[in-house]
Motif scaffolding. Structure first.
Motif, PDB file in Angstrom:
ATOM      1  N   UNK A 181      39.730  29.302  85.850  1.00 59.36           N
ATOM      2  CA  UNK A 181      39.217  29.511  87.204  1.00 59.36           C
ATOM      3  C   UNK A 181      38.164  28.488  87.607  1.00 59.36           C
ATOM      4  N   UNK A 182      38.072  27.393  86.870  1.00 62.72           N
ATOM      5  CA  UNK A 182      37.085  26.348  87.202  1.00 62.72           C
ATOM      6  C   UNK A 182      37.755  25.328  88.121  1.00 62.72           C
ATOM      7  N   UNK A 183      37.626  25.524  89.420  1.00 63.95           N
ATOM      8  CA  UNK A 183      38.334  24.696  90.402  1.00 63.95           C
ATOM      9  C   UNK A 183      37.484  23.567  90.986  1.00 63.95           C
ATOM     10  N   UNK A 184      36.149  23.709  90.918  1.00 64.83           N
ATOM     11  CA  UNK A 184      35.279  22.671  91.498  1.00 64.83           C
ATOM     12  C   UNK A 184      35.162  21.487  90.533  1.00 64.83           C
ATOM     13  N   UNK A 185      35.626  20.334  90.988  1.00 64.04           N
ATOM     14  CA  UNK A 185      35.627  19.154  90.122  1.00 64.04           C
ATOM     15  C   UNK A 185      34.360  18.326  90.346  1.00 64.04           C
ATOM     16  N   UNK A 186      33.648  18.040  89.253  1.00 65.32           N
ATOM     17  CA  UNK A 186      32.484  17.161  89.282  1.00 65.32           C
ATOM     18  C   UNK A 186      32.750  15.989  88.339  1.00 65.32           C
ATOM     19  N   UNK A 187      31.867  15.024  88.330  1.00 65.18           N
ATOM     20  CA  UNK A 187      32.076  13.821  87.514  1.00 65.18           C
ATOM     21  C   UNK A 187      32.161  14.141  86.018  1.00 65.18           C
ATOM     22  N   UNK A 188      31.291  15.019  85.550  1.00 64.32           N
ATOM     23  CA  UNK A 188      31.216  15.287  84.113  1.00 64.32           C
ATOM     24  C   UNK A 188      31.659  16.693  83.711  1.00 64.32           C
ATOM     25  N   UNK A 189      32.120  17.485  84.653  1.00 66.43           N
ATOM     26  CA  UNK A 189      32.525  18.855  84.319  1.00 66.43           C
ATOM     27  C   UNK A 189      33.310  19.481  85.481  1.00 66.43           C
ATOM     28  N   UNK A 190      33.954  20.628  85.177  1.00 66.00           N
ATOM     29  CA  UNK A 190      34.573  21.492  86.192  1.00 66.00           C
ATOM     30  C   UNK A 190      33.773  22.789  86.229  1.00 66.00           C
ATOM     31  N   UNK A 191      33.711  23.425  87.404  1.00 68.49           N
ATOM     32  CA  UNK A 191      32.948  24.678  87.491  1.00 68.49           C
ATOM     33  C   UNK A 191      33.721  25.725  88.282  1.00 68.49           C
ATOM     34  N   UNK A 192      33.589  26.967  87.810  1.00 67.31           N
ATOM     35  CA  UNK A 192      34.171  28.108  88.507  1.00 67.31           C
ATOM     36  C   UNK A 192      33.135  29.215  88.612  1.00 67.31           C
TER      37      UNK A 192
END
Length: 672
Positions: free
Chosen positions: A2-13
C-alpha cells in the motif's frame, strides 16, 4: 504494502515506508581509520589486531544511508522489518545499517526465498522477531572480521617485506593456486606415443577395451598381438538393451551460466554477471542474478504459465506447451529445501523487447529462456544397445543409440539404422591399428576455474567474478588466448605466501565454522580468537621467511630525473613506466598513445609523442610530425560539416558562364 507515494529514496503509504540498501552501504573501518600508527605500512606495527573494528559509510552510497537514518528517526516509525536477502550477507547489510543509525525500536524479519506476490504477502503475515537471526548475523560479522584480519595483515606483511604490491587472502590466494596447479601439470606433461586396436564389424567400428589404454607403446609388439588375435573368429558374448531417459537440465544458477557463457562466447565471469544484471535491473525480463540455486519454490508453480506466455514468440514449441496447459514436466525443479537466498534464474512475466537488447544481452537472455522452456518439454528418450564381442580374453563393445522421443533436444536427422546382434554370433577378425599421441591437460578457463571455486567453496556466486578480476588487476594472473595464466609475480607470491593460505582447506574449514556459528553451535568470539592467533602465526611466518623475491616488472631502462631503474606497470590506459625510487614522481607511457588525428599524407591515425618541449603528433608510417593545437586553435578549426557547407556554397557559380564559341556566335548574329 500500500505504499503508493514515490519519493527519491523511499515509497510511503498510510501504514508503511519502504526503503532500500544499494548492496552494502557500510563496511568495516580500515587500519588507517583506527590508529594513527597504522596509517603507514611498516613491519613494526604488524599484526594489526584491533579491539573493536567498527563500521563506516561507503562513499558512493552515503546519500541512501542518510535518507534511511532520517526515516528511522521519524516519530511515526514504530518498528523496522528487515526484508533483505534471506541469507548471511543479507542479514549483515541490514544489521549494519540499524547499528549505524542507532535504531532502538522493535525489529522484525521477513524471511522468504521466493519473490512472488503470494510469497511476499505470506511472509509479511508470518514475520519473525529479528533476534531469531542473531546467530546468522554473528556468522556474517565473523566472516567479515576474519577476512579483514587475515587479508590486510598478510598483504601488508608481504608488501613491506618484499617492497612490491603483493595481495593475499584466504579466497584469492587458493584460487590463484588452482590455476598454477593446472599449469604445473601442463609443464610436467611429456607426450607419449601409443597404439590402439580397432575392430570393424557390420559397418561399425570400436576400440579394444584395456585396463591401461596406453599399454601398447611398441609397433612391433602390437602387430604381433593383432596377428595372434586374428587366428580365430570372435563371438558375441552379451547383448544389453535399455531405454535411457534424459530430462531437460534445470534452470541456471549464476555460476553455471557464467561457465557456459565463457565456454560458448568467451565472456568473462564479470561480463556475464554484468549482462544478467542489466537484463534484471534495466530490462526487468529475468529474475535476480546472484543466485546459487537451480531450484524453485512450490509457490512459483502458479507463475509458470505467465512466464511462458512472456516468451511465446521464442520458438514454435512454446505455443504447443501453452496449448497443452503450460504443464511443467520437470517437476523435481520445485524443491523449497534447495532454495536458499534466491531461486534459479528465470525469465519474468514481462515480454522482452528484443530491439532494446544489444547482441550480448540477447545471447544471455536466450540461454536463460532456453533452459526455462526445457522445464515444459518431455524428456529425451533413446534406446541404447551394447553388444560385447570377445576374442579369447580380449573384449570389444559395440554401442548404438536410437532416438525414441526427441523431447527437449532438437530432432537429430539421418539416424543410422540399428544393427541387430545375436548372442553366439561369429565375428571375423577385421582389425586395424591406429597410432595415437597423449594430449596435455588444457589451461583453466574462467569457466573451469569457476567450477573449481564452487567445488572448494571459494567465494560465493556474487563474489567469484570479482575475485578473478582482482587477481588480474593486481597482476598476479593474466588472460591469454588459450586460458588463464599465472604471472611471474603470481608464481612468486605462491612461493612467498604462507602454505596454509595456498590450499583451499583453510577456507573450507572457515565455512564449516561459520555454518556452525549460524546454527548456534559455535561462538563467534571463539572463532575470532582462533583467527587472531592464526593471523599472528601467519605474520610471524612472513617476517621470519628467508625466501627471495625478484620484481620482474623492473626494467633496465633508467629514469631521466634520478637515474634509478624504471618499473613497468599496467593501467587502464595501457602500460606505463614509473620510477622505482619512491621519492621520484617520474612516469611515462611505454608505448605512444594513438590519437584520432589523421596523417595528412597516408591518412592513418597519428601517435602522441611526449617530447622535451611538450607533446606532438607523429605518424609512425611517414615520420611526419605536427603540432598539437591548443584549445583556442581547436575551437577556431573548421569542422568537416562546416567545410562541406562552405565548399557547396562556393562551388556554385551565380550564373552559368558562356563559352568563347557561344560569345562569338552571339556577336555574329547581332551584326547581321
Amino acid at each position: 504494502m500500500g505504499a503508493q507515494q514515490k519519493h527519491k529514496n523511499y515509497y510511503e503509504g498510510p501504514k508503511v515506508i519502504v526503503t532500500w540498501a544499494l548492496g552494502h552501504l557500510l563496511g568495516l573501518k580500515m587500519p588507517e581509520d583506527l590508529k594513527k600508527e597504522w596509517q603507514t605500512w611498516q613491519m613494526e606495527t604488524l599484526p594489526m589486531i584491533p579491539h573493536n573494528l567498527g563500521i563506516k559509510p561507503l562513499p558512493k552510497t552515503g546519500h541512501q544511508l542518510k535518507a534511511i537514518k532520517q526515516l528511522a528517526n521519524r516519530n511515526d516509525v514504530s518498528e523496522v522489518v528487515i526484508a533483505t536477502d534471506a541469507g548471511r550477507e543479507g542479514e549483515l547489510v541490514a544489521r549494519w545499517i540499524l547499528e549505524y543509525v542507532h535504531f532502538s525500536k522493535p525489529v522484525k524479519r521477513l524471511w522468504i526465498s521466493s519473490q512472488t506476490d503470494k510469497a511476499i504477502k505470506e511472509g509479511f503475515r508470518n514475520l519473525k522477531p529479528a533476534k531469531q537471526y542473531d546467530d546468522l548475523y554473528q556468522s556474517a560479522l565473523a566472516r567479515a572480521k576474519a577476512d579483514w584480519l587475515v587479508g590486510l595483515n598478510v598483504t601488508r606483511a608481504l608488501t613491506v617485506k618484499y617492497q612490491d604490491s603483493l595481495s593475499a587472502g584466504r579466497v584469492q590466494t587458493p584460487t590463484l593456486a588452482l590455476v598454477r596447479k593446472q599449469e604445473k601439470q601442463i609443464e610436467q606433461f611429456r607426450p607419449q606415443t601409443y597404439f590402439t586396436i580397432q575392430l570393424e564389424a557390420q559397418n561399425q567400428k570400436t576400440t579394444m577395451r584395456q585396463k591401461n589404454p596406453y599399454s601398447f607403446k611398441d609397433r612391433d609388439k602390437v602387430e604381433a598381438f593383432v596377428k595372434e588375435l586374428s587366428k580365430k573368429n570372435g563371438k558375441v558374448t552379451d547383448i544389453q538393451e535399455k531405454i535411457k531417459v534424459e530430462p531437460a537440465p534445470l534452470p541456471y544458477d549464476l555460476t553455471e551460466i557464467q561457465r557456459e557463457a565463457n565456454q560458448r562466447y568467451n565472456f568473462s565471469a564479470k561480463k556475464t554477471l554484468s549482462l544478467v544484471q542489466s537484463l534484471y535491473e534495466i530490462h526487468k525480463i529475468v529474475t535476480y542474478p546472484r543466485t546459487d540455486s537451480k531450484y524453485l519454490t512450490a509457490d512459483m508453480k502458479a507463475t509458470m504459465k505467465e512466464r511462458l506466455q512472456a516468451v511465446s514468440d521464442f520458438s514454435p514449441e512454446v505455443k504447443t506447451y501453452l496449448k497443452n496447459g503450460a504443464v511443467v514436466k520437470q517437476t523435481k525443479v520445485f524443491q523449497d529445501s534447495k532454495v536458499t537466498d534466491h531461486h534459479a534464474l528465470l525469465p519474468t512475466e514481462k515480454a522482452a523487447r528484443y530491439e532494446k537488447l544489444d547482441n550480448d544481452e540477447q545471447k544471455i537472455y536466450q540461454m536463460i529462456v532456453q533452459r526455462f522452456i526445457g522445464l515444459f518439454a518431455a524428456p529425451h528418450k533413446t534406446q541404447q544397445t551394447k553388444a560385447t564381442v570377445a576374442f579369447g580374453e580380449e573384449v570389444f563393445v559395440f554401442q548404438q543409440s536410437q532416438i525414441i522421443e526427441a523431447g527437449w533436444k532438437k530432432t537429430e536427422e539421418g539416424q543410422k539404422p540399428i544393427v541387430k546382434w545375436q548372442v553366439g554370433q561369429s565375428v571375423a577378425p577385421n582389425f586395424s591399428i591406429t597410432k595415437e599421441l597423449t594430449s596435455p591437460p588444457k589451461p583453466l578457463t574462467e569457466g573451469t576455474l569457476l567450477g573449481l571455486m564452487e567445488k572448494h567453496s571459494l567465494g560465493t556466486p556474487a563474489t567469484r567474478a570479482e575475485i578473478i578480476e582482482k587477481l588480474i588487476k593486481s597482476e598476479l594472473m593474466e588472460r591469454t588466448a588459450s586460458g588463464l595464466q599465472v604471472s611471474q609475480k603470481g608464481k612468486q607470491l605462491l612461493e612467498l605466501v604462507n602454505p596454509s593460505l595456498v590450499t583451499p582447506e583453510l577456507t573450507e574449514k572457515w565455512e564449516r565454522d561459520l555454518e556452525a556459528i549460524a546454527k548456534g553451535r559455535k561462538s563467534a568470539n571463539t572463532f575470532i580468537k582462533e583467527i587472531e592467533q592464526e593471523t599472528k602465526r601467519l605474520v610471524t611466518e612472513v617476517k621470519k621467511s628467508e625466501q627471495k623475491y625478484q620484481d620482474f616488472s623492473v626494467t633496465s631502462k633508467k629514469c631521466p630525473d634520478c637515474g634509478q631503474n624504471l618499473r613497468e606497470k599496467n593501467t587502464r590506459d595501457g602500460k606505463i613506466y614509473v620510477c622505482t625510487n619512491q621519492e621520484c614522481s617520474y612516469r611515462r607511457r611505454k608505448d605512444p598513445k594513438l590519437s584520432n588525428h589523421r596523417c595528412s599524407q597516408c591518412h592513418k591515425k597519428m601517435e602522441i609523442i611526449e617530447g622535451k618541449n611538450g607533446a606532438f603528433f607523429k605518424c609512425k608510417f611517414c615520420s611526419i610530425t605536427e603540432k598539437i593545437p591548443d584549445k583556442k586553435e581547436r575551437k577556431q578549426k573548421m569542422t568537416k560539416h562546416e567545410e562541406r557547407r562552405l565548399m557547396k556554397k562556393y562551388s556554385q557559380a551565380d550564373e552559368p558562364e558562356e563559352s568563347p564559341l557561344a560569345q562569338a556566335l552571339k556577336a555574329a548574329l547581332e551584326n547581321k
